[in-house]
Write an enzyme that holds these catalytic residues in place. Sequence first.
Site, PDB file in Angstrom:
ATOM      1  N   THR A 166       0.833  -1.206   0.000  1.00 35.06           N
ATOM      2  CA  THR A 166       0.000   0.000   0.000  1.00 35.06           C
ATOM      3  C   THR A 166       0.874   1.266   0.000  1.00 35.06           C
ATOM      4  OG1 THR A 166      -1.457  -1.290   1.357  1.00 35.06           O
ATOM      5  CG2 THR A 166      -1.844   1.072   1.367  1.00 35.06           C
ATOM      6  N   GLY A 200       0.537  -0.179   5.485  1.00 25.19           N
ATOM      7  CA  GLY A 200       0.928  -1.000   6.631  1.00 25.19           C
ATOM      8  C   GLY A 200      -0.120  -1.973   7.138  1.00 25.19           C
ATOM      9  N   THR A 260      -3.574   0.688  -2.845  1.00 26.30           N
ATOM     10  CA  THR A 260      -2.838  -0.537  -2.557  1.00 26.30           C
ATOM     11  C   THR A 260      -3.032  -1.643  -3.580  1.00 26.30           C
ATOM     12  OG1 THR A 260      -2.455  -2.188  -0.816  1.00 26.30           O
ATOM     13  CG2 THR A 260      -4.724  -1.530  -1.170  1.00 26.30           C
ATOM     14  N   SER A 289     -11.164  -3.115   4.626  1.00 30.23           N
ATOM     15  CA  SER A 289      -9.822  -2.528   4.581  1.00 30.23           C
ATOM     16  C   SER A 289      -9.477  -1.876   5.924  1.00 30.23           C
ATOM     17  CB  SER A 289      -9.801  -1.455   3.492  1.00 30.23           C
ATOM     18  OG  SER A 289      -8.584  -0.743   3.508  1.00 30.23           O
TER      19      SER A 289
END
Length: 566
Positions: free
Chosen positions: A377, A469, A395, A448
Amino acid sequence: MPKIVLFSIFFSCLVLNSSCVNIPPKTTFENSNVLDSAMVVSAHPLASEIGKSILLKGGNAVDAAIAVQFALTVVHPSAGNIGGGGFMVVRFNDGSHTSLDFRETAPALASKDMYLDDKGNVIDRLSLDGHLAVGVPGTVDGMYSAFKKYGTLKWEELLQPSIDLANNGFVLTKLEAEGLNYYNSNKLKFNSISPTYLEGTWSQGDTLKLTDLGNTLALIRDYQRAGFYEGETAEKFIQEMNRNGGLITKNDLINYQSKWRDPVVGMYKNFKVISMGPPSSGGACLLQILKMIESFNLKKMGFHSADAVHLIVEAEKRAFADRSKYLGDPDFIRIPLEKLLDSNYLIDRMRNYSSLRATISDSIYPGDFDFVESDQTTHYSIVDAYGNAASVTTTLNSSYGSGVVVGGAGFLLNNEMDDFSSKPGAPNLYGLVGGSANAIEPNKRMLSSMTPTILEKDKKLFMVVGTPGGSTIITGVLQTILNVIEFDLSMQDAVSAGRFHHQWKPKEIKIEQNKFDSTLIFQLMQMGHSFNFVGSMNRVDAIVVAKDGSLEPGADPRGDDAYSGF
Ligand code: DON
């Protein structure tokens, strides 16, 4: 900020050969709260420069975001993408805001148990590697949708710098060269038509040309959305799927639609927090954690003190427990967002918090309330010269996504299907667990953690922030915000500071080694915490508006991240 002015003008003249004098007139927008500078902070210096060149032409933050998104596809292939998706949060200079969901969807042929074997066990890496891991990409539709609604320059102008970069080549940084070598060793094998230009061993300083990608970007320039979801690119995409059992069909591509959604908005003290709502858990979890800690005196506890880390970690555990049960795609499930963000509910969540002892994760459950369930991402932050801001996280999921490059079209495909919960309670790549709310269903968006966020203070733009992350996105954004508003760190120091993370399960605090002193670790161990030390966590890119209205960047030194502005 004389340093920025000198550097950026020199660099843009040299590299982009763009007009260096065309600063937008300050009177373009009525009632605009004009800032005297503009800025892009992204994962790659060339992408930030392209963003700045758009701002210099008078483009707004959305124009620049579109150009940066396409530039990152070229210069930051591990995460920048047209084969993935993401989220954009925008705050306009009149204080209004919106968000765009260009998250991938499950193909129509996807099914709940598609990653399970006959015995009902998750088949290792099936949702991560190769063609079956790919969700229907949302980026190009998202960028075109943003352009149609808010773009002010020509679409072609936003695409051309990236096309030139792909065709003429660009010089690899050390990190990008290492990344390509990682890709060659681990992910090239998922291709039957090998992207030859990616083969071999790469070194810092080598020039990489991506002409297949250049052609695809030119099709997107000329045919907009149809240049990706139809015609030549779509044909190549489907041929690629058919080569190795991928599920995405022509209809999946044609039917993909990004969506404008209301951001989640809440107050933390005198700061308004505007962040991404479902199908991202980012904004909801961020606000939950902020609300859970709001009544404590963090400032007094002190930066990276045992008390502060303990408090934040304990709130994180409770938010991630709720995430596992209640969050998913709002088009498929009912999400009790109001209840999850209710102040009384969140105060109640902290009822069993002890300032002295860690609460064992197994004794924390998702909040229980009356609610009927129907059933690598990258981030960039932009402020334009008119005072509009865009916060975008995008991402392919893990680094280089599924590893599959669409043969002849030169772009990598995501492995976002792993963000679904393949089986209740089975951890995904980021150790996140979930249940029916995030089960796989045809055309559904996978949950997400991306948290593109904008803060305002006293009705004025204050901060633009986000990071990659996985699950650590939420806690990375949280700490960056707290570092500035509670602990008075500069934007750059707030971004550079060591980070820690808890997500309820597993039970350890993930923490960057060598960034925290051993006394703190010892104190936290005595409170009952355990640790998973990791080399380096996420790359935060952020901008804060200083008291005098100038823009202060925070570009993460963990990567090649760089700011550019004027
Ligand atoms: O949407 C999500 O939460 C994940 N697919 C994000 C993955 C990610 O941040 C990887 N980056 N390092």
